[in-house]
Design a protein around this motif. Structure first.
Motif, PDB file in Angstrom:
ATOM      1  N   UNK A 415       0.345   2.174  -1.496  1.00  0.00           N
ATOM      2  CA  UNK A 415      -0.707   1.654  -2.372  1.00  0.00           C
ATOM      3  C   UNK A 415      -1.159   0.291  -1.890  1.00  0.00           C
ATOM      4  N   UNK A 416      -2.454   0.115  -1.785  1.00  0.00           N
ATOM      5  CA  UNK A 416      -2.980  -1.205  -1.451  1.00  0.00           C
ATOM      6  C   UNK A 416      -3.398  -1.892  -2.746  1.00  0.00           C
ATOM      7  N   UNK A 417      -2.988  -3.134  -2.890  1.00  0.00           N
ATOM      8  CA  UNK A 417      -3.346  -3.888  -4.090  1.00  0.00           C
ATOM      9  C   UNK A 417      -4.066  -5.148  -3.670  1.00  0.00           C
ATOM     10  N   UNK A 418      -5.291  -5.354  -4.081  1.00  0.00           N
ATOM     11  CA  UNK A 418      -6.088  -4.462  -4.919  1.00  0.00           C
ATOM     12  C   UNK A 418      -6.673  -3.296  -4.115  1.00  0.00           C
ATOM     13  N   UNK A 419      -7.093  -2.301  -4.865  1.00  0.00           N
ATOM     14  CA  UNK A 419      -7.521  -1.057  -4.235  1.00  0.00           C
ATOM     15  C   UNK A 419      -8.757  -1.198  -3.357  1.00  0.00           C
ATOM     16  N   UNK A 420      -9.521  -2.251  -3.596  1.00  0.00           N
ATOM     17  CA  UNK A 420     -10.780  -2.364  -2.845  1.00  0.00           C
ATOM     18  C   UNK A 420     -10.552  -2.343  -1.336  1.00  0.00           C
ATOM     19  N   UNK A 421      -9.339  -2.663  -0.917  1.00  0.00           N
ATOM     20  CA  UNK A 421      -9.079  -2.695   0.521  1.00  0.00           C
ATOM     21  C   UNK A 421      -8.940  -1.306   1.132  1.00  0.00           C
ATOM     22  N   UNK A 422      -8.858  -0.300   0.287  1.00  0.00           N
ATOM     23  CA  UNK A 422      -8.775   1.056   0.834  1.00  0.00           C
ATOM     24  C   UNK A 422     -10.014   1.357   1.669  1.00  0.00           C
ATOM     25  N   UNK A 423     -11.162   0.951   1.191  1.00  0.00           N
ATOM     26  CA  UNK A 423     -12.412   1.162   1.925  1.00  0.00           C
ATOM     27  C   UNK A 423     -12.362   0.542   3.313  1.00  0.00           C
ATOM     28  N   UNK A 424     -11.982  -0.725   3.324  1.00  0.00           N
ATOM     29  CA  UNK A 424     -11.896  -1.437   4.593  1.00  0.00           C
ATOM     30  C   UNK A 424     -10.924  -0.721   5.527  1.00  0.00           C
ATOM     31  N   UNK A 425      -9.803  -0.373   4.955  1.00  0.00           N
ATOM     32  CA  UNK A 425      -8.760   0.281   5.734  1.00  0.00           C
ATOM     33  C   UNK A 425      -9.272   1.585   6.326  1.00  0.00           C
ATOM     34  N   UNK A 426      -9.929   2.361   5.510  1.00  0.00           N
ATOM     35  CA  UNK A 426     -10.438   3.638   5.982  1.00  0.00           C
ATOM     36  C   UNK A 426     -11.463   3.432   7.103  1.00  0.00           C
ATOM     37  N   UNK A 427     -12.338   2.484   6.881  1.00  0.00           N
ATOM     38  CA  UNK A 427     -13.355   2.223   7.885  1.00  0.00           C
ATOM     39  C   UNK A 427     -12.721   1.890   9.234  1.00  0.00           C
ATOM     40  N   UNK A 428     -11.717   1.068   9.185  1.00  0.00           N
ATOM     41  CA  UNK A 428     -11.027   0.716  10.428  1.00  0.00           C
ATOM     42  C   UNK A 428     -10.379   1.924  11.074  1.00  0.00           C
ATOM     43  N   UNK A 551       6.308   6.091   5.707  1.00  0.00           N
ATOM     44  CA  UNK A 551       5.673   4.775   5.715  1.00  0.00           C
ATOM     45  C   UNK A 551       6.732   3.714   5.413  1.00  0.00           C
ATOM     46  N   UNK A 552       6.549   2.513   5.939  1.00  0.00           N
ATOM     47  CA  UNK A 552       7.600   1.496   5.823  1.00  0.00           C
ATOM     48  C   UNK A 552       7.666   0.792   4.470  1.00  0.00           C
ATOM     49  N   UNK A 553       6.678   1.016   3.607  1.00  0.00           N
ATOM     50  CA  UNK A 553       6.694   0.345   2.301  1.00  0.00           C
ATOM     51  C   UNK A 553       5.857   1.159   1.338  1.00  0.00           C
ATOM     52  N   UNK A 554       6.009   0.893   0.066  1.00  0.00           N
ATOM     53  CA  UNK A 554       5.283   1.655  -0.943  1.00  0.00           C
ATOM     54  C   UNK A 554       4.043   0.924  -1.429  1.00  0.00           C
ATOM     55  N   UNK A 555       4.154  -0.386  -1.517  1.00  0.00           N
ATOM     56  CA  UNK A 555       3.024  -1.168  -2.021  1.00  0.00           C
ATOM     57  C   UNK A 555       2.722  -2.325  -1.086  1.00  0.00           C
ATOM     58  N   UNK A 556       1.455  -2.543  -0.881  1.00  0.00           N
ATOM     59  CA  UNK A 556       1.050  -3.689  -0.073  1.00  0.00           C
ATOM     60  C   UNK A 556       0.210  -4.601  -0.962  1.00  0.00           C
ATOM     61  N   UNK A 557       0.769  -5.754  -1.282  1.00  0.00           N
ATOM     62  CA  UNK A 557       0.057  -6.713  -2.121  1.00  0.00           C
ATOM     63  C   UNK A 557      -0.672  -7.666  -1.191  1.00  0.00           C
ATOM     64  N   UNK A 558      -1.989  -7.643  -1.272  1.00  0.00           N
ATOM     65  CA  UNK A 558      -2.779  -8.478  -0.380  1.00  0.00           C
ATOM     66  C   UNK A 558      -3.227  -9.735  -1.120  1.00  0.00           C
ATOM     67  N   UNK A 559      -2.760 -10.855  -0.646  1.00  0.00           N
ATOM     68  CA  UNK A 559      -3.079 -12.109  -1.312  1.00  0.00           C
ATOM     69  C   UNK A 559      -4.433 -12.600  -0.815  1.00  0.00           C
ATOM     70  N   UNK A 560      -4.991 -13.514  -1.542  1.00  0.00           N
ATOM     71  CA  UNK A 560      -6.256 -14.099  -1.100  1.00  0.00           C
ATOM     72  C   UNK A 560      -6.011 -15.240  -0.134  1.00  0.00           C
TER      73      UNK A 560
END
Length: 913
Positions: A415-428, A551-560
């Motif tokens: 899980x990417x937190x916040x979810x908005x990064x899923x888009x970026x991730x997918x694009x990459x 996968x090596x982790x369950x949650x990825x908390x992305x800080x600002x």
RNA sequence: GGGAGCUUAGCUCAGCUGGUUCAGAGCAUCUGCCUUACAAGCAGAGGGUCACUGGUUCGAACCCAGUAGCUCCCA
């Protein structure tokens, strides 16, 4: 004994950190408990603690401490990253100061200096993290270049090479002429830069005399023609009737014209149809190059003519490939021009640019120069302008690996937190390019490829194994010895080691079935910056999938990103970043931690300001003073407990808050979690609960209230601990809370479990609070002293159990007598809470005019409100479409408002009489 | 040029599937208090056309379209 009026954090922080270390509370070994694991994003050995680390590690520490207090086996693995480019640059600089050039050293000599440097400075950040309170299991500290970790990197290289996922190839890379190495796209920082656009004329040859031109290349003749041209012609679009003898191109890089292989025009560009199939001469060196056609050229940019320089521009390179153009590389690795340039040999590219502009001008080939803004790439490490350069590099194929790594995120396993990064991730991941994994450096893991004298190469772990491989290649190699093999000079990209981090810190490569890796992997949460989502997080997922099937982790908390309050990124060069250690000295580690969290909504940049830390410090002080109050109480066995209502209210409120906090943590909304704790402590516990139960000055408190209060306080300390570990540990050990064993520490105390709460009591108390606020307001408005006792009459119509709260109202409102009444009290100040009326008789007269105005305003508001509710209820579409509970609610609102309106109207009538 | 996101009080941000007296919190500000836990404090109060313009709907901060401004990523 006197206790300081303010909390003295500097007297307690180091003490407790040492205590935790001594008692090994950070240590984790596999056991039967559920594991909770975080691997630290390893900071560079070159770095010093900055605000980004503060944020990142505060969050990790909050998570790990909370997990520990929930009974999990919490393991936070620390370590550092060898950061090849940055470290090598530092070491080179250090050597330079000592008068030593890297080129004078052997690889071994250089590396010994590098290790020396690393030993001396490489641990600074980890030491600084201790000041922050980071509860890492320091016994597990790893370094990405220690022998076992490096072995894993080499094995990985060999493994992937065998699978055909690693190959060697010539590619256009981002060359750092200062660092003398290729860097990845991600290590290139693009900045908008003011440049010049040079308009340069290339003479067009008549196709019939092309041969002659090339043969004699008579300079005088060419120059003769040109000078005549420039004297007589002005630039204009060519027409087929009068072919121009030159064409003009626009470029920001005039120094690369000597590397031109062609001029490209758009086949649809009517201005240039006469040039199809022609040849032109590169100015100054008079080399003939063809005019080629490609729709790639934008007609309305510049002149519509593009110089094609395959060796020095990525797009040109691709165009060159397509049109089979020669590649002429005129630059040395350090950015100076080489002999292929024919002129200005040895000049730096930027010096050459200035000089060539002059030469072109003199030669009449420079039409004009315009100001121009464009994006330029700079090396993240050395700040040198990146030079696109063709070179032989090692690559790791990404397409195959990206697919499963993308799926983990898309199907929610990661899980990417916040979810908005899923888009970026997918694009990459969907547009992934092969990963250039070689770096032209010494500090790092040397590529395990060995070259044979005949140019072939083998990939193997040691020279001996390489020799065996080499001999197996062809029978011709039977006479080879290891001395004939030459290992590749380059090292792998640092990320090629750190992508293994979550596995290699548990020795998952060296010993794939060991107890640690089986217990701790996959880890739980990763806390990192979105900037490295692709080149670290994504690649860790790839490696996790490849080597562990998980996968090596369950949650990825992305800080600002931590910015200053003007919104600028904090940086050394701007000098807008406070020194974290100074901050801790000023506000205490607890204060700074709270400060960081208060302004850190998940995934959004945070506008940091010291005032947040000040708020954190003030909060610590508030807690400290609550402690001082309770600490000062004398307990009497004789007394009855007059505070049962307060005690039971706080219990409910506490349970409710605990649930709120739990919810916030579930969604990783840490700033909301800290705010919920903040309000529970400051408002509910200090401002309401303690004020309700506190005995009058120098009077003792009854045992029951005392015990309840101590119990609550202890629970609150536990809730606070993950955020503010130091003050809570300090208070935990005070004798106020009884005697404790050495091991009985807040850090390992178990968090309160979530229990049910009574919503009705909480609601009723909200009314009571309002009554008290209104009483205080009345005092404020009438300029009455808080010391003057007032009386209160209640004309009740709601079901609020005021009876139970009378002592509270008396105490907090300083009310003498309270009575319930059926009649309005004439001439008293009155106010309305819900539909209950309250009267405070005053000795002074009530200002009838002001009162009339207030009531009229209230009436108008209620009428307006009723009108809007009625509008809804009489609207057929609303009644038909809205959910039943919504309609019920509207009816209730209506009834409520009507009841209030009646009271207000009655009061108005009263006033009129 | 392509993609993503943001715009709510002076500041930093909440506002879950449109519907409680829905416009909220913390800080800052203002007023009054040195009331023996805390002036790093206490008690109150005032701040908003939810960027703008349209649309959908019984109902919009929330959904849709357009406009403006800002940020980030990729080329």
């Amino acid at each position: 004994m006197s206790i300081s009026k303010t909390y003295q954090f500097n007297e307690v922080e180091d003490k407790w950190y040492s205590y935790w270390l001594e008692h090994k509370f950070f240590k984790s070994v596999p056991d039967e408990r559920e594991p909770y694991t975080i691997v630290i994003p390893p900071p560079n050995v070159t770095g010093v603690l900055h605000m980004g680390h503060m944020l990142n590690n505060t969050i990790q520490d909050v998570l790990i401490r909370r997990a520990r207090m929930k009974g999990k086996n919490a393991c936070w693995v620390p370590g550092t990253d060898h950061a090849s480019i940055a470290t090598e640059a530092k070491v080179v600089a250090m050597l330079k100061e000592r008068g030593i050039a890297k080129t004078d050293l052997t690889r071994e000599e250089f590396l010994s200096y590098a290790w020396e440097w690393k030993e001396k400075y490489g641990g600074i950040i980890l030491e600084q993290l201790k000041k922050l309170g980071a509860s890492c299991d320091w016994d597990r500290t790893r370094f990405t270049m220690e022998p076992d970790m490096s072995a894993a990197v080499i094995d990985t290289f060999i493994h992937l090479h065998k699978k055909g996922l690693i190959y060697r190839g010539v590619r256009m890379v981002n060359w750092d002429p200062k660092g003398l190495t290729a860097v990845s796209d991600e290590e290139v920082i693009r900045k908008e830069v003011n440049q010049k656009l040079y308009y340069i004329r290339y003479e067009v040859a008549g196709s019939e005399d092309l041969g002659a031109r090339i043969k004699d290349g008579a300079k005088s003749e060419v120059e003769g023609v040109r000078s005549e041209d420039s004297a007589t012609r002005t630039p204009r679009p060519a027409t087929s009737e009068a072919p121009a003898t030159y064409i003009t191109i626009a470029t920001t890089r005039p120094e690369t014209i000597m590397a031109d292989s062609a001029i490209c025009i758009n086949p649809n560009d009517e201005r240039y149809t006469h040039l199809h199939g022609k040849t032109v001469y590169v100015p100054l060196i008079n080399r003939a190059i063809p005019v080629i056609l490609d729709e790639y050229v934008t007609m309305d940019f510049g002149t519509g003519c593009l110089k094609v320089t395959p060796a020095h521009d990525l797009n040109d390179y691709e165009l060159g490939q397509k049109h089979n153009l020669p590649v002429i590389d005129i630059l040395n690795d350090n950015g100076t021009l080489n002999e292929k340039a024919a002129i200005l040999i040895g000049e730096d590219r930027f010096a050459a640019r200035k000089k060539i502009a002059v030469l072109l001008e003199e030669a009449g080939a420079l039409e004009k120069v315009e100001d121009y803004k464009s994006q330029i790439g700079f090396s993240e490490r050395t700040d040198a302008v990146i030079e696109p350069k063709l070179s032989m590099q090692w690559f790791c194929k990404m397409t195959e690996m990206a697919k499963p790594a993308l799926d983990y995120v898309l199907n929610g396993e990661v899980k990417l937190i916040p979810e908005k990064y899923i888009n970026t991730y997918r694009h990459w991941m969907e547009n992934v390019r092969d990963w250039n994994i070689s770096r032209q450096l010494w500090w790092g893991q040397q590529i395990p490829a060995w070259y044979l004298p005949n140019g072939q190469y083998v990939v193997a772990k040691t020279a001996e194994e390489a020799l065996a491989e080499a001999k197996a290649l062809t029978t011709d190699n039977s006479q080879l010895t290891t001395a004939d093999l030459r290992q590749d000079e380059d090292v792998v990209d640092t990320w090629f080691s750190s992508w293994l981090w979550p596995i290699s810190v548990f020795d998952g490569f060296k010993d794939p079935e060991n107890a640690d890796i089986n217990y701790y992997y996959p880890t739980n949460d990763l806390v990192t910056a979105p900037e490295i989502l692709f080149f670290w997080v994504a690649r860790m997922i790839m490696a996790g999938h490849e080597f562990k099937g998980q996968a090596p982790f369950k949650n990825v908390y992305l800080t600002g990103i931590v910015r200053d309050k003007l919104g600028r990124k904090m940086s050394k060069s701007l000098g807008n970043s406070p020194d974290p250690i100074d901050l801790i000295g000023k506000f205490g580690a607890d204060g700074v931690r709270v400060g960081m969290l208060l302004c850190s909504p998940a995934g959004n940049d945070l506008m940091f300001d010291e005032s947040y830390c000040e708020q954190g410090r003030n909060f610590a002080n508030k807690i400290w003073n609550a402690f001082r109050l309770v600490k000062g109480w004398e307990v009497s066995e004789e007394l009855e407990n007059p505070n049962q209502t307060a005690i039971s209210w706080f219990k409910n409120r506490f349970n409710q808050a605990t649930a709120e906090i739990e919810e916030a943590f579930k969604d990783y909304r840490l700033s909301e979690a800290i705010m919920a704790v903040y309000k529970l402590v400051w408002d509910d516990f200090c401002a309401w609960y303690l004020e309700m139960v506190k005995p009058v000055y120098q009077q003792p408190i009854d045992v029951q209230t005392f015990n309840a209060t101590i119990g609550y306080f202890e629970e609150i300390i536990k809730l606070l601990h993950p955020f503010m570990p130091f003050i809570t540990e300090e208070l935990w050990h005070d004798e106020l809370f009884g005697t404790r064993t050495a091991e009985d520490c807040c850090i390992v105390a178990q968090l309160p479990s979530i229990e049910e709460w009574n919503t009705q009591q909480l609601n009723h108390f909200e009314n009571v609070k309002q009554v008290i606020t209104e009483i205080r307001n009345t005092r404020n408005n009438k300029k009455l002293s808080p010391k003057e006792t007032l009386d209160l009459s209640i004309k009740q119509s709601s079901d609020v159990n005021y009876e139970a709260y009378l002592p509270v109202i008396k105490k907090l409102g300083n009310i003498g007598n309270i009575n319930f009444t059926e009649e309005k009290v004439i001439g008293a100040v009155n106010f309305l809470v819900s539909t209950d009326e309250f009267f405070i008789p005053l000795s002074t007269n009530v200002d009838a005019g002001a009162e009339l105005l207030r009531l009229q305003k209230e009436k108008d508001y209620l009428l307006g409100f009723l009108k809007s509710v009625d509008a809804k209820l009489s609207n057929e579409k609303f009644v038909n479409n809205a959910k039943p509970e919504v309609i019920d609610n509207e009816r209730k609102k209506k009834a409520d408002a009507e009841a209030k309106l009646k009271i207000v109207e009655d009061n108005l009538k009263f006033l009129a009489n």
